[in-house]
Design a protein around this motif. Sequence first.
Motif, PDB file in Angstrom:
ATOM      1  N   LEU A   1      17.170   0.146   5.408  1.00 15.23           N
ATOM      2  CA  LEU A   1      15.874  -0.145   4.814  1.00 15.23           C
ATOM      3  C   LEU A   1      15.359  -1.512   5.260  1.00 15.23           C
ATOM      4  N   GLY A   2      16.228  -2.510   5.244  1.00 11.87           N
ATOM      5  CA  GLY A   2      15.844  -3.846   5.692  1.00 11.87           C
ATOM      6  C   GLY A   2      15.467  -3.877   7.160  1.00 11.87           C
ATOM      7  N   GLU A   3      16.218  -3.168   7.977  1.00 14.77           N
ATOM      8  CA  GLU A   3      15.920  -3.116   9.413  1.00 14.77           C
ATOM      9  C   GLU A   3      14.576  -2.445   9.669  1.00 14.77           C
ATOM     10  N   VAL A   4      14.296  -1.376   8.960  1.00 14.66           N
ATOM     11  CA  VAL A   4      13.021  -0.679   9.136  1.00 14.66           C
ATOM     12  C   VAL A   4      11.853  -1.578   8.744  1.00 14.66           C
ATOM     13  N   PHE A   5      11.958  -2.214   7.576  1.00 11.18           N
ATOM     14  CA  PHE A   5      10.873  -3.096   7.135  1.00 11.18           C
ATOM     15  C   PHE A   5      10.677  -4.268   8.082  1.00 11.18           C
ATOM     16  N   PHE A   6      11.759  -4.888   8.499  1.00 10.38           N
ATOM     17  CA  PHE A   6      11.668  -6.057   9.364  1.00 10.38           C
ATOM     18  C   PHE A   6      11.153  -5.680  10.755  1.00 10.38           C
ATOM     19  N   SER A   7      11.678  -4.616  11.321  1.00 11.32           N
ATOM     20  CA  SER A   7      11.273  -4.221  12.671  1.00 11.32           C
ATOM     21  C   SER A   7       9.814  -3.799  12.733  1.00 11.32           C
ATOM     22  N   VAL A   8       9.385  -2.989  11.775  1.00  9.14           N
ATOM     23  CA  VAL A   8       8.004  -2.500  11.797  1.00  9.14           C
ATOM     24  C   VAL A   8       7.025  -3.649  11.635  1.00  9.14           C
ATOM     25  N   SER A   9       7.269  -4.518  10.665  1.00 10.58           N
ATOM     26  CA  SER A   9       6.333  -5.624  10.448  1.00 10.58           C
ATOM     27  C   SER A   9       6.375  -6.624  11.601  1.00 10.58           C
ATOM     28  N   GLY A  10       7.552  -6.903  12.154  1.00  9.21           N
ATOM     29  CA  GLY A  10       7.647  -7.836  13.282  1.00  9.21           C
ATOM     30  C   GLY A  10       6.989  -7.300  14.542  1.00  9.21           C
ATOM     31  N   LEU A  11       7.217  -6.031  14.830  1.00 12.03           N
ATOM     32  CA  LEU A  11       6.583  -5.432  16.010  1.00 12.03           C
ATOM     33  C   LEU A  11       5.068  -5.353  15.853  1.00 12.03           C
ATOM     34  N   GLN A  12       4.602  -5.023  14.668  1.00 10.27           N
ATOM     35  CA  GLN A  12       3.160  -4.960  14.439  1.00 10.27           C
ATOM     36  C   GLN A  12       2.531  -6.341  14.589  1.00 10.27           C
ATOM     37  N   PHE A  13       3.161  -7.347  14.007  1.00 12.71           N
ATOM     38  CA  PHE A  13       2.628  -8.701  14.116  1.00 12.71           C
ATOM     39  C   PHE A  13       2.616  -9.173  15.561  1.00 12.71           C
ATOM     40  N   SER A  14       3.716  -8.966  16.271  1.00  7.33           N
ATOM     41  CA  SER A  14       3.762  -9.432  17.664  1.00  7.33           C
ATOM     42  C   SER A  14       2.770  -8.672  18.538  1.00  7.33           C
TER      43      SER A  14
END
Length: 92
Positions: free
Chosen positions: A24-37
Amino acid sequence: YNEKYGLEQLSILWQVPQYFLITLGEVFFSVSGLQFSFTEAPASMKSVIQAAWLLTTAGGDLLVVVVAHSAKLKSQVRGGGGPMESMSLWGP
């Protein structure tokens, strides 16, 4: 097995909450980080930023492998006499 090595038996189901939270943490972090970048990068740099993100993820995964390999107990190494004596990550 318990008498020979002094180990208690645990259910594998104890790992389910940990894997769930980590995923769950990986999904939240990856999606938001990739979207921001992706949204903040200039058009000519989008691929480079995506590659840098994935490279840092690969570096983190490599770090986990190194730490997990170095954190073996003496009983987990060949010749240590433990239950995992015949198992090795890097071969004999």
